[in-house]
Structure formats: structure tokens, C-alpha cells
Design an enzyme around this catalytic site. Structure first.
Site, PDB file in Angstrom:
ATOM      1  N   CYS A  50       0.784  -1.135   0.009  1.00 33.31           N
ATOM      2  CA  CYS A  50       0.121  -0.006  -0.167  1.00 33.31           C
ATOM      3  C   CYS A  50       0.847   1.187  -0.063  1.00 33.31           C
ATOM      4  O   CYS A  50       1.414   1.563   1.080  1.00 33.31           O
ATOM      5  CB  CYS A  50      -0.756  -0.044   1.250  1.00 33.31           C
ATOM      6  SG  CYS A  50      -2.137   1.480   1.284  1.00 33.31           S
TER       7      CYS A  50
ATOM      8  N   CYS B 260      -0.631   4.369   2.051  1.00 34.83           N
ATOM      9  CA  CYS B 260      -0.502   3.868   3.550  1.00 34.83           C
ATOM     10  C   CYS B 260       0.981   4.137   4.054  1.00 34.83           C
ATOM     11  O   CYS B 260       0.968   4.750   5.051  1.00 34.83           O
ATOM     12  CB  CYS B 260      -0.796   2.573   3.960  1.00 34.83           C
ATOM     13  SG  CYS B 260      -2.364   1.910   3.235  1.00 34.83           S
ATOM     14  N   ASP B 261       2.105   3.588   3.366  1.00 33.10           N
ATOM     15  CA  ASP B 261       3.458   3.528   3.948  1.00 33.10           C
ATOM     16  C   ASP B 261       4.530   4.475   3.041  1.00 33.10           C
ATOM     17  O   ASP B 261       5.604   4.680   3.445  1.00 33.10           O
ATOM     18  CB  ASP B 261       3.801   2.014   3.756  1.00 33.10           C
ATOM     19  CG  ASP B 261       2.974   0.862   4.541  1.00 33.10           C
ATOM     20  OD1 ASP B 261       2.553   1.625   5.419  1.00 33.10           O
ATOM     21  OD2 ASP B 261       2.799  -0.048   4.090  1.00 33.10           O
TER      22      ASP B 261
END
Length: 207
Positions: free
Chosen positions: A28, A31-32
């Protein structure tokens, strides 16, 4: 019943993949991605998701290597054009990941060229895998209507073809799969599930 079984990402099946998941390997970029500011990262894949991940990471990373097993992306042309215009994005065509380079931490990948079978080592700080996902709907085969990819067919009310059965999150047919859309689906599904139960009570004459 609210079905929220989600999806499972396809894996590279390389040695060390399990060990470094969440600590160098991610599925992701949204997300990261911010964790890799000013670092070198690798994106593996060639579809829209991989292209979107590469574009997202190009805003944070010093260098983004996009690895694809063919010589052109499967992604829509609008993504390809944007990627080509990014100075910090480099394409690695006709390449697959042979193994991960790691000791105590992930430091790179070894690539195999699918045409001449030469090997290349590419140093990086993180890997983002975007080679497709599989919906966790196997137990529902033949019961709930699905699309060709196996996602549950449900409209914006999250209702499926079965009365009283709702689909929420990544398992549902939708154009965008993110945590925020999954959470929204959960709220919608809870609302209409409660509405369905109240309707059943009224039909049964229960106060």
C-alpha cells in the site's frame, strides 16, 4: 449478514518476503509511502494500481524504479504519460524479481531480464508489490452474485442479490479500494442491515 472478508494481495514468492513484510515490503503506497521520503523504492507491477503507486511514491521518494515483466505497461495511457514525465521514475522493462537482497534489513532486489536472462542487482530501501489482489469470496461461490474477478456485486447501499446480505469493503465491486472507502462501506452496510431487520419485524408484526 455483512460480508467484509476483504482481499488478499498476490505475492512475489521470494525468499525473505514474509520476513520483511511491513519492514521493507509493502502492498500500500498510500499507507506507507511517506515513510520512504528521500529514499529509493521499487514498485513491482504494470497495471493501473502499480502506476498509481509509482506516482504516489514519486512525491516522496528520491527514486522510484517501476519493474514490469513486459516492455509496456498495462495501465491506462494517462498514467504512463505522467510517469514518463517524472524525473525520479525509472522503468525496468522485461524484468522479474529473482530474489530479495537482504541481511538484517532489505537492501535491494535481484532482477532477471526475461529476454536475455541476464541478472541485475538494484539497490533500494523499500519494495511496493502491486501485482494484483484476490477477493476472499471462495466460500460464497454459487450463492452471492460476483463479477468476473470474484468481487461481490453490491450497489452503493452495499446490498447484494440476497435479501439481508450486504458486502462492505474491498470485497465489494467498486472503483477505489482504500481504508477510507472500506470504513464508509461499513457504516452504510450497518445502516441498511438495521433497516432490513426493522422491515422484517414490521412484516412479522413484531413491535
Amino acid at each position: 449478514v455483512i460480508i467484509a472478508t476483504g482481499t488478499q494481495p498476490n505475492h512475489l514468492h521470494c525468499q525473505g518476503e514474509d520476513q520483511f513484510t511491513g519492514n521493507g515490503i509493502s502492498w500500500c503506497a498510500i499507507c506507507d509511502g511517506a515513510s520512504y521520503r528521500d529514499k529509493d523504492v521499487v514498485v513491482i507491477g504494470g497495471g493501473n494500481s502499480a502506476a498509481e503507486d509509482a506516482l504516489t511514491l514519486s512525491r516522496f521518494a528520491k527514486k522510484v524504479y517501476l519493474i514490469h515483466r513486459r516492455d509496456t505497461l498495462r495501465a491506462e495511457k494517462i498514467y504512463t504519460k505522467q510517469l514518463e514525465e517524472k524525473e525520479n521514475v525509472e522503468f525496468c522493462w522485461n524484468s522479474t524479481v529473482e530474489k530479495l537482497i537482504c541481511t538484517e534489513r532489505l537492501t535491494g532486489v535481484q532482477l532477471r531480464n526475461s529476454k536475455d536472462h541476464t541478472m541485475q542487482e538494484l539497490l533500494c530501501d523499500g519494495i511496493f508489490v502491486s501485482v494484483g489482489r484476490n477477493p476472499a469470496t471462495g466460500l460464497l461461490q454459487g450463492q452471492v452474485t460476483m463479477d468476473q474477478a470474484g468481487y461481490l456485486c453490491a450497489d452503493e447501499t452495499t446490498r447484494t442479490n440476497l435479501p439481508g446480505v450486504f458486502a462492505a469493503g474491498d470485497v465489494r465491486t467498486k472503483p477505489l479500494r482504500q481504508v477510507v472507502t472500506a470504513a464508509a462501506d461499513g457504516a452504510v452496510a450497518a445502516h441498511f442491515a438495521e433497516q432490513y431487520l426493522n422491515e422484517q419485524k414490521i412484516d412479522a408484526g413484531v413491535n
